[in-house]
Design a protein around this motif. Structure first.
Motif, PDB file in Angstrom:
ATOM      1  N   UNK A  29     -38.733 -15.099 -22.956  1.00 51.16           N
ATOM      2  CA  UNK A  29     -37.618 -14.251 -22.505  1.00 51.16           C
ATOM      3  C   UNK A  29     -37.452 -14.415 -20.995  1.00 51.16           C
ATOM      4  N   UNK A  30     -36.227 -14.717 -20.577  1.00 53.55           N
ATOM      5  CA  UNK A  30     -35.958 -14.955 -19.153  1.00 53.55           C
ATOM      6  C   UNK A  30     -35.676 -13.681 -18.371  1.00 53.55           C
ATOM      7  N   UNK A  31     -34.939 -12.751 -18.981  1.00 55.58           N
ATOM      8  CA  UNK A  31     -34.535 -11.536 -18.259  1.00 55.58           C
ATOM      9  C   UNK A  31     -34.676 -10.329 -19.182  1.00 55.58           C
ATOM     10  N   UNK A  32     -35.118  -9.235 -18.608  1.00 58.48           N
ATOM     11  CA  UNK A  32     -35.278  -7.993 -19.355  1.00 58.48           C
ATOM     12  C   UNK A  32     -34.683  -6.845 -18.562  1.00 58.48           C
ATOM     13  N   UNK A  33     -33.846  -6.052 -19.246  1.00 56.00           N
ATOM     14  CA  UNK A  33     -33.282  -4.850 -18.625  1.00 56.00           C
ATOM     15  C   UNK A  33     -33.844  -3.625 -19.340  1.00 56.00           C
ATOM     16  N   UNK A  34     -34.345  -2.687 -18.553  1.00 53.45           N
ATOM     17  CA  UNK A  34     -34.851  -1.414 -19.072  1.00 53.45           C
ATOM     18  C   UNK A  34     -34.083  -0.307 -18.363  1.00 53.45           C
ATOM     19  N   UNK A  35     -33.532   0.649 -19.113  1.00 56.33           N
ATOM     20  CA  UNK A  35     -32.801   1.731 -18.458  1.00 56.33           C
ATOM     21  C   UNK A  35     -33.598   3.027 -18.468  1.00 56.33           C
ATOM     22  N   UNK A  36     -33.091   4.010 -17.745  1.00 60.93           N
ATOM     23  CA  UNK A  36     -33.798   5.275 -17.604  1.00 60.93           C
ATOM     24  C   UNK A  36     -33.897   6.043 -18.912  1.00 60.93           C
ATOM     25  N   UNK A  67     -28.271   8.798 -16.792  1.00 60.20           N
ATOM     26  CA  UNK A  67     -28.208  10.181 -16.290  1.00 60.20           C
ATOM     27  C   UNK A  67     -28.460  10.170 -14.788  1.00 60.20           C
ATOM     28  N   UNK A  68     -27.431   9.762 -14.050  1.00 60.19           N
ATOM     29  CA  UNK A  68     -27.593   9.587 -12.612  1.00 60.19           C
ATOM     30  C   UNK A  68     -26.338  10.057 -11.867  1.00 60.19           C
ATOM     31  N   UNK A  69     -26.529  10.797 -10.773  1.00 59.37           N
ATOM     32  CA  UNK A  69     -27.761  11.477 -10.377  1.00 59.37           C
ATOM     33  C   UNK A  69     -28.150  12.513 -11.439  1.00 59.37           C
ATOM     34  N   UNK A  70     -29.453  12.767 -11.614  1.00 59.64           N
ATOM     35  CA  UNK A  70     -29.874  13.697 -12.667  1.00 59.64           C
ATOM     36  C   UNK A  70     -29.369  15.104 -12.389  1.00 59.64           C
ATOM     37  N   UNK A  71     -28.982  15.819 -13.459  1.00 62.20           N
ATOM     38  CA  UNK A  71     -28.476  17.177 -13.272  1.00 62.20           C
ATOM     39  C   UNK A  71     -29.331  18.210 -13.997  1.00 62.20           C
ATOM     40  N   UNK A  72     -30.467  17.772 -14.566  1.00 62.95           N
ATOM     41  CA  UNK A  72     -31.449  18.674 -15.140  1.00 62.95           C
ATOM     42  C   UNK A  72     -32.841  18.157 -14.795  1.00 62.95           C
ATOM     43  N   UNK A  73     -33.827  19.060 -14.784  1.00 58.21           N
ATOM     44  CA  UNK A  73     -35.176  18.667 -14.390  1.00 58.21           C
ATOM     45  C   UNK A  73     -35.746  17.594 -15.313  1.00 58.21           C
ATOM     46  N   UNK A  74     -35.506  17.708 -16.627  1.00 51.75           N
ATOM     47  CA  UNK A  74     -36.053  16.732 -17.567  1.00 51.75           C
ATOM     48  C   UNK A  74     -35.577  15.330 -17.221  1.00 51.75           C
ATOM     49  N   UNK A  75     -34.306  15.220 -16.863  1.00 52.49           N
ATOM     50  CA  UNK A  75     -33.750  13.910 -16.500  1.00 52.49           C
ATOM     51  C   UNK A  75     -34.387  13.416 -15.200  1.00 52.49           C
ATOM     52  N   UNK A 357     -19.792   9.825 -19.259  1.00 54.08           N
ATOM     53  CA  UNK A 357     -19.647  10.487 -20.559  1.00 54.08           C
ATOM     54  C   UNK A 357     -19.560   9.521 -21.727  1.00 54.08           C
ATOM     55  N   UNK A 358     -19.750   8.236 -21.487  1.00 52.76           N
ATOM     56  CA  UNK A 358     -19.620   7.242 -22.566  1.00 52.76           C
ATOM     57  C   UNK A 358     -20.456   7.618 -23.781  1.00 52.76           C
ATOM     58  N   UNK A 359     -21.702   8.036 -23.555  1.00 55.80           N
ATOM     59  CA  UNK A 359     -22.580   8.379 -24.665  1.00 55.80           C
ATOM     60  C   UNK A 359     -22.579   9.859 -25.012  1.00 55.80           C
ATOM     61  N   UNK A 360     -21.754  10.636 -24.320  1.00 52.94           N
ATOM     62  CA  UNK A 360     -21.646  12.053 -24.629  1.00 52.94           C
ATOM     63  C   UNK A 360     -22.684  12.930 -23.969  1.00 52.94           C
ATOM     64  N   UNK A 361     -23.422  12.384 -22.974  1.00 53.03           N
ATOM     65  CA  UNK A 361     -24.479  13.196 -22.356  1.00 53.03           C
ATOM     66  C   UNK A 361     -24.365  13.256 -20.838  1.00 53.03           C
ATOM     67  N   UNK A 362     -23.404  12.584 -20.242  1.00 51.52           N
ATOM     68  CA  UNK A 362     -23.247  12.574 -18.800  1.00 51.52           C
ATOM     69  C   UNK A 362     -22.006  13.327 -18.380  1.00 51.52           C
ATOM     70  N   UNK A 363     -21.717  13.315 -17.103  1.00 54.29           N
ATOM     71  CA  UNK A 363     -20.535  14.021 -16.603  1.00 54.29           C
ATOM     72  C   UNK A 363     -19.247  13.447 -17.179  1.00 54.29           C
ATOM     73  N   UNK A 364     -18.331  14.346 -17.539  1.00 53.07           N
ATOM     74  CA  UNK A 364     -17.042  13.913 -18.067  1.00 53.07           C
ATOM     75  C   UNK A 364     -16.892  14.058 -19.565  1.00 53.07           C
TER      76      UNK A 364
END
Length: 420
Positions: A29-36, A67-75, A357-364
């Motif tokens: 594998x040449x490239x790997x992306x990991x998100x928050x 979830x950026x900038x985070x708006x809850x402590x868990x995030x 809001x694309x995934x229904x969990x962020x602003x918007x």
């Protein structure tokens, strides 16, 4: 018997002379992306493997995008888990807030190269196929194994060839082509297949447009989608790239032709991406929100399309328009071009780069019974808000036309006025 471009990439990364559909091989594998969103689980899995060292940390990008900038402590705590792990292992690919963006977009900003195998902990990693790479989504366990070994297993997919015939008319974009591709066959027909695009227009499209199509091929269930790299790709990267193409006698399980000359602006209507109709068939549908952004359509090309319609106009008083650039690099460029000022003066809200809001969990996110028209890649029931809400998917042109009209409207009307 010849081989497809995807088969050639897999064979090269497996250290084999050739591979065939159905073969199961180990690949580098040449490239790997990991998100928050998945990072904490990936890093937990890595530790549980007993691994002490990351094989090639310079080829890993850790994106803070969901979830950026985070708006809850868990995030905030989840992001901090990613931050601390990357510091512990001296990972240079951690993209701190302020240098952040949507992971897929940053992967394609001169990180992924043609001919590579690039994967990410998100299904829309198919987007890297727009760079001429084999891109696909993986789970957190796979990502941990890649970190520890630099490899993963893969079954060689069957390849499907799609010829783009002709050229689209003014107002018809890569998003319209991407949505038309959703209607080629029944839902799930292309599961775990590789979709390769060909035709003169496939090589004329900008890289930005290619990324739109490759991103949304995920919605067909395909393992990956790919547009062979060419001079356009080289110009985008500012360097020479490998020339990869399928052999003339390569074997495809199926072949399709899409006539771009006949294509009109279309929308994916609620609640399936494959529920595609001409914009004119749903004109007059009132909207509450217009969303312009996401990994699919959050680049300068999209914002320039929106600007064609917005100049000299305002967002409808009953509509809120949200604009989200795909990365800080895009944000900076659109600001230098005066697009941030234009959107703001026209009544739109420009936000920090993120999935929003694309995934229904962020602003918007949208509210009870509301309708959103969006450039995002999914419109499943409850995707962007409650199950009483609805989402239509379309191009930047279609989204902006609706934002101005207050209802779904053909962008061709506004573009004709501009031309006049």
């Amino acid at each position: 018997m010849g081989h497809t471009i995807v088969e050639k990439i897999i064979a090269a990364h497996a250290g084999l002379a050739e591979v065939h559909p159905g073969d199961i091989v180990d690949v580098k594998v040449d490239r790997l992306m990991i998100n928050d969103s998945n990072g904490p689980t990936v890093f937990k899995n890595f530790r549980e493997l007993g691994a002490k060292k990351i094989v090639d940390q310079e080829r890993i990008l850790v994106a803070i995008d969901h979830r950026v900038p985070p708006f809850e402590q868990k995030q905030a705590d989840n992001i901090n888990t990613c931050r601390m792990f990357c510091r512990e292992h001296a990972m240079c690919g951690f993209r701190e807030i302020g240098r952040h963006g949507i992971g897929h977009q940053m992967m394609c900003e001169k990180f992924v190269r043609p001919g590579e195998i690039a994967v990410g902990t998100d299904s829309h990693s198919t987007m890297y196929g727009g760079m001429g790479a084999l891109g696909c989504g993986i789970n957190s366990a796979d990502a941990a194994v890649i970190m520890a070994t630099g490899t993963m297993w893969m079954m060689v997919p069957e390849s499907v060839l799609v010829e783009l015939k002709g050229r689209p008319k003014k107002g018809v974009t890569a998003k319209d082509i991407a949505l038309r591709l959703q209607t080629m066959a029944t839902v799930d027909h292309f599961v775990y297949k590789a979709i390769e695009l060909t035709g003169e227009y496939a090589h004329e499209m900008s890289v930005s447009s290619r990324l739109v199509i490759a991103n949304m091929l995920c919605e067909t269930g395909a393992k990956c989608g790919i547009l062979p790299p060419d001079q356009v790709t080289a110009d985008y990267l500012g360097e020479e790239v490998c020339t990869l193409s399928s052999d003339p006698d390569a074997v495809y399980s199926e072949r399709y032709v899409i006539d771009l000359d006949e294509l009109e602006p279309v929308l994916a209507c609620p609640h399936m991406v494959s529920n595609v109709k001409k914009v004119t068939e749903v004109e007059g549908t009132k909207i509450h929100q217009a969303f312009l952004g996401s990994c699919t359509n959050g680049r300068i090309e999209d914002f320039l399309q929106a600007a064609e319609i917005l100049r000299g106009r305002k967002v409808h008083p009953n509509v809120r328009m949200i604009v989200v650039p795909g990365s800080q690099s895009v944000y900076l460029e659109m600001t230098k071009m005066g697009l941030t000022e234009l959107f703001t003066e026209c009544g739109a809200a420009v936000m920090s780069p993120s999935c929003a809001s694309c995934g229904g969990f962020g602003p918007g996110v949208i509210g009870d019974g509301e309708v959103c028209i969006s450039t995002t890649n999914r419109n499943w029931l409850g995707r962007m808000g409650p199950k009483t809400s609805s989402v239509y998917l379309g191009s930047a042109y279609s989204v902006t036309a609706a934002a101005v009209a207050g209802e779904i409207a053909s962008p061709l009307k506004y573009l004709t006025e501009v031309d006049a």
